[in-house]
Design a protein around this motif. Sequence first.
Motif, PDB file in Angstrom:
ATOM      1  N   VAL A 130       0.877  -1.166   0.000  1.00 41.24           N
ATOM      2  CA  VAL A 130       0.000   0.000   0.000  1.00 41.24           C
ATOM      3  C   VAL A 130       0.913   1.214   0.000  1.00 41.24           C
ATOM      4  CG1 VAL A 130      -1.756   1.268   1.284  1.00 41.24           C
ATOM      5  CG2 VAL A 130      -1.811  -1.239   1.222  1.00 41.24           C
ATOM      6  N   LEU A 131       0.832   2.025  -1.048  1.00 38.25           N
ATOM      7  CA  LEU A 131       1.708   3.190  -1.172  1.00 38.25           C
ATOM      8  C   LEU A 131       1.122   4.402  -0.458  1.00 38.25           C
ATOM      9  CD1 LEU A 131       2.666   2.676  -4.912  1.00 38.25           C
ATOM     10  CD2 LEU A 131       3.886   1.893  -2.876  1.00 38.25           C
ATOM     11  N   ASP A 132      -0.193   4.559  -0.570  1.00 36.82           N
ATOM     12  CA  ASP A 132      -0.935   5.585   0.164  1.00 36.82           C
ATOM     13  C   ASP A 132      -2.405   5.184   0.097  1.00 36.82           C
ATOM     14  OD1 ASP A 132      -2.053   6.618  -2.305  1.00 36.82           O
ATOM     15  OD2 ASP A 132      -0.332   7.940  -2.546  1.00 36.82           O
ATOM     16  N   ALA A 133      -3.300   6.052   0.494  1.00 36.64           N
ATOM     17  CA  ALA A 133      -4.718   5.689   0.581  1.00 36.64           C
ATOM     18  C   ALA A 133      -5.339   5.330  -0.767  1.00 36.64           C
ATOM     19  CB  ALA A 133      -5.512   6.822   1.222  1.00 36.64           C
ATOM     20  N   THR A 134      -4.736   5.779  -1.859  1.00 32.99           N
ATOM     21  CA  THR A 134      -5.340   5.533  -3.172  1.00 32.99           C
ATOM     22  C   THR A 134      -4.416   4.849  -4.176  1.00 32.99           C
ATOM     23  OG1 THR A 134      -4.740   7.765  -3.946  1.00 32.99           O
ATOM     24  CG2 THR A 134      -6.935   7.488  -2.940  1.00 32.99           C
ATOM     25  N   HIS A 135      -3.256   4.398  -3.735  1.00 31.67           N
ATOM     26  CA  HIS A 135      -2.314   3.740  -4.648  1.00 31.67           C
ATOM     27  C   HIS A 135      -1.717   2.506  -3.983  1.00 31.67           C
ATOM     28  CE1 HIS A 135      -2.454   7.891  -6.164  1.00 31.67           C
ATOM     29  NE2 HIS A 135      -2.301   7.322  -7.347  1.00 31.67           N
ATOM     30  N   ALA A 136      -1.568   1.447  -4.767  1.00 27.80           N
ATOM     31  CA  ALA A 136      -0.978   0.211  -4.251  1.00 27.80           C
ATOM     32  C   ALA A 136      -0.330  -0.555  -5.400  1.00 27.80           C
ATOM     33  CB  ALA A 136      -2.043  -0.658  -3.579  1.00 27.80           C
ATOM     34  N   GLU A 137       0.538  -1.489  -5.024  1.00 28.36           N
ATOM     35  CA  GLU A 137       1.180  -2.375  -5.986  1.00 28.36           C
ATOM     36  C   GLU A 137       1.039  -3.814  -5.510  1.00 28.36           C
ATOM     37  OE1 GLU A 137       4.833   0.484  -7.528  1.00 28.36           O
ATOM     38  OE2 GLU A 137       5.279  -1.193  -6.211  1.00 28.36           O
ATOM     39  N   VAL A 138       0.898  -4.710  -6.473  1.00 26.47           N
ATOM     40  CA  VAL A 138       0.838  -6.133  -6.164  1.00 26.47           C
ATOM     41  C   VAL A 138       1.795  -6.854  -7.113  1.00 26.47           C
ATOM     42  CG1 VAL A 138      -0.604  -8.200  -6.051  1.00 26.47           C
ATOM     43  CG2 VAL A 138      -1.573  -5.972  -5.435  1.00 26.47           C
ATOM     44  N   GLU A 139       2.715  -7.620  -6.539  1.00 25.89           N
ATOM     45  CA  GLU A 139       3.618  -8.441  -7.339  1.00 25.89           C
ATOM     46  C   GLU A 139       3.100  -9.872  -7.306  1.00 25.89           C
ATOM     47  OE1 GLU A 139       8.245 -10.017  -7.520  1.00 25.89           O
ATOM     48  OE2 GLU A 139       7.625  -8.641  -5.923  1.00 25.89           O
ATOM     49  N   PHE A 140       3.037 -10.494  -8.475  1.00 22.07           N
ATOM     50  CA  PHE A 140       2.511 -11.852  -8.548  1.00 22.07           C
ATOM     51  C   PHE A 140       3.192 -12.637  -9.653  1.00 22.07           C
ATOM     52  CE2 PHE A 140       0.029  -9.495 -11.606  1.00 22.07           C
ATOM     53  CZ  PHE A 140      -0.095 -10.359 -12.684  1.00 22.07           C
ATOM     54  N   VAL A 141       3.032 -13.951  -9.564  1.00 20.91           N
ATOM     55  CA  VAL A 141       3.424 -14.856 -10.641  1.00 20.91           C
ATOM     56  C   VAL A 141       2.198 -15.699 -10.968  1.00 20.91           C
ATOM     57  CG1 VAL A 141       4.901 -16.782 -11.334  1.00 20.91           C
ATOM     58  CG2 VAL A 141       5.852 -14.929  -9.940  1.00 20.91           C
ATOM     59  N   ALA A 142       1.784 -15.662 -12.228  1.00 23.95           N
ATOM     60  CA  ALA A 142       0.670 -16.484 -12.697  1.00 23.95           C
ATOM     61  C   ALA A 142       1.240 -17.529 -13.658  1.00 23.95           C
ATOM     62  CB  ALA A 142      -0.366 -15.620 -13.409  1.00 23.95           C
ATOM     63  N   ARG A 143       0.907 -18.780 -13.385  1.00 25.89           N
ATOM     64  CA  ARG A 143       1.406 -19.878 -14.218  1.00 25.89           C
ATOM     65  C   ARG A 143       0.310 -20.342 -15.171  1.00 25.89           C
ATOM     66  NH1 ARG A 143       1.715 -24.129 -11.615  1.00 25.89           N
ATOM     67  NH2 ARG A 143       0.635 -23.439  -9.769  1.00 25.89           N
ATOM     68  N   SER A 144       0.723 -20.715 -16.369  1.00 27.40           N
ATOM     69  CA  SER A 144      -0.228 -21.211 -17.362  1.00 27.40           C
ATOM     70  C   SER A 144       0.461 -22.213 -18.272  1.00 27.40           C
ATOM     71  CB  SER A 144      -0.794 -20.043 -18.187  1.00 27.40           C
ATOM     72  OG  SER A 144       0.240 -19.411 -18.920  1.00 27.40           O
ATOM     73  N   ARG A 145      -0.352 -22.847 -19.099  1.00 29.64           N
ATOM     74  CA  ARG A 145       0.166 -23.799 -20.081  1.00 29.64           C
ATOM     75  C   ARG A 145      -0.569 -23.562 -21.392  1.00 29.64           C
ATOM     76  NH1 ARG A 145       0.084 -28.506 -17.364  1.00 29.64           N
ATOM     77  NH2 ARG A 145      -2.101 -28.811 -17.780  1.00 29.64           N
ATOM     78  N   LEU A 146       0.187 -23.564 -22.465  1.00 27.07           N
ATOM     79  CA  LEU A 146      -0.375 -23.399 -23.799  1.00 27.07           C
ATOM     80  C   LEU A 146       0.300 -24.400 -24.721  1.00 27.07           C
ATOM     81  CD1 LEU A 146      -2.231 -21.810 -25.710  1.00 27.07           C
ATOM     82  CD2 LEU A 146      -0.330 -20.242 -26.104  1.00 27.07           C
ATOM     83  N   ALA A 147      -0.495 -25.231 -25.358  1.00 31.93           N
ATOM     84  CA  ALA A 147       0.013 -26.250 -26.277  1.00 31.93           C
ATOM     85  C   ALA A 147       1.093 -27.112 -25.612  1.00 31.93           C
ATOM     86  CB  ALA A 147       0.543 -25.595 -27.555  1.00 31.93           C
ATOM     87  N   GLY A 148       0.845 -27.471 -24.343  1.00 31.47           N
ATOM     88  CA  GLY A 148       1.761 -28.337 -23.620  1.00 31.47           C
ATOM     89  C   GLY A 148       2.995 -27.649 -23.087  1.00 31.47           C
ATOM     90  N   ARG A 149       3.114 -26.360 -23.314  1.00 32.25           N
ATOM     91  CA  ARG A 149       4.313 -25.623 -22.887  1.00 32.25           C
ATOM     92  C   ARG A 149       3.978 -24.731 -21.686  1.00 32.25           C
ATOM     93  NH1 ARG A 149       9.004 -23.656 -26.292  1.00 32.25           N
ATOM     94  NH2 ARG A 149       9.994 -22.172 -24.889  1.00 32.25           N
ATOM     95  N   ALA A 150       4.751 -24.868 -20.612  1.00 30.09           N
ATOM     96  CA  ALA A 150       4.539 -24.071 -19.400  1.00 30.09           C
ATOM     97  C   ALA A 150       4.986 -22.632 -19.624  1.00 30.09           C
ATOM     98  CB  ALA A 150       5.309 -24.681 -18.234  1.00 30.09           C
ATOM     99  N   GLN A 151       4.237 -21.725 -19.020  1.00 26.17           N
ATOM    100  CA  GLN A 151       4.547 -20.301 -19.092  1.00 26.17           C
ATOM    101  C   GLN A 151       4.351 -19.698 -17.708  1.00 26.17           C
ATOM    102  OE1 GLN A 151       2.953 -18.745 -23.247  1.00 26.17           O
ATOM    103  NE2 GLN A 151       1.289 -19.532 -22.013  1.00 26.17           N
ATOM    104  N   ARG A 152       5.015 -18.581 -17.465  1.00 31.17           N
ATOM    105  CA  ARG A 152       4.759 -17.852 -16.237  1.00 31.17           C
ATOM    106  C   ARG A 152       4.808 -16.360 -16.522  1.00 31.17           C
ATOM    107  NH1 ARG A 152       9.694 -16.665 -13.427  1.00 31.17           N
ATOM    108  NH2 ARG A 152       8.754 -16.825 -11.372  1.00 31.17           N
ATOM    109  N   LEU A 153       3.902 -15.654 -15.886  1.00 34.43           N
ATOM    110  CA  LEU A 153       3.828 -14.206 -15.999  1.00 34.43           C
ATOM    111  C   LEU A 153       4.178 -13.637 -14.628  1.00 34.43           C
ATOM    112  CD1 LEU A 153       2.978 -11.519 -17.358  1.00 34.43           C
ATOM    113  CD2 LEU A 153       0.656 -11.998 -16.560  1.00 34.43           C
TER     114      LEU A 153
END
Length: 136
Positions: A92-115
């Motif tokens: 939480v940066l202040d009352a109206t701003h925030a950041e979230v760091e994440f990793v989302a995993r997925s698979r496409l055509a049998g190949r693993a990916q991560r965002l």
Amino acid sequence: MTVAAQGPCPCGRVDARRRPLPFAGCCGRYLAEFERTPAPDAEALMRSRYSAFVLEDAGYLLATWHPSTRPPEVGFEPGLKWLGLDVRDHRVLDATHAEVEFVARSRLAGRAQRLHERSRFVCEDGRWFYLDGEIE
């Protein structure tokens, strides 16, 4: 894809006993009742947006994207399967701003990916919006 209301939420949030929260009691309420039930903070919004990607709910994604950076439409990759979400940080940066760091995993055509992204959020009139993010 559909998710049963009492089935585990796609975002992977768990309770104090490490049991998966049901979709209806987690992100489902924000997706189903967007006008009346806004996500209470940036992390909850980010998790609900991940669930919306899993469910291919373009309407929710566009509605929760800040108008200054919102694209005209959201496309979905055919055959993409979302595998899980790991929230690494919520600042939480202040009352109206925030950041979230994440990793989302997925698979496409049998190949693993991560965002791996650090997303920025802004709160206006009591409602959080996704602003943009930096891919890491």
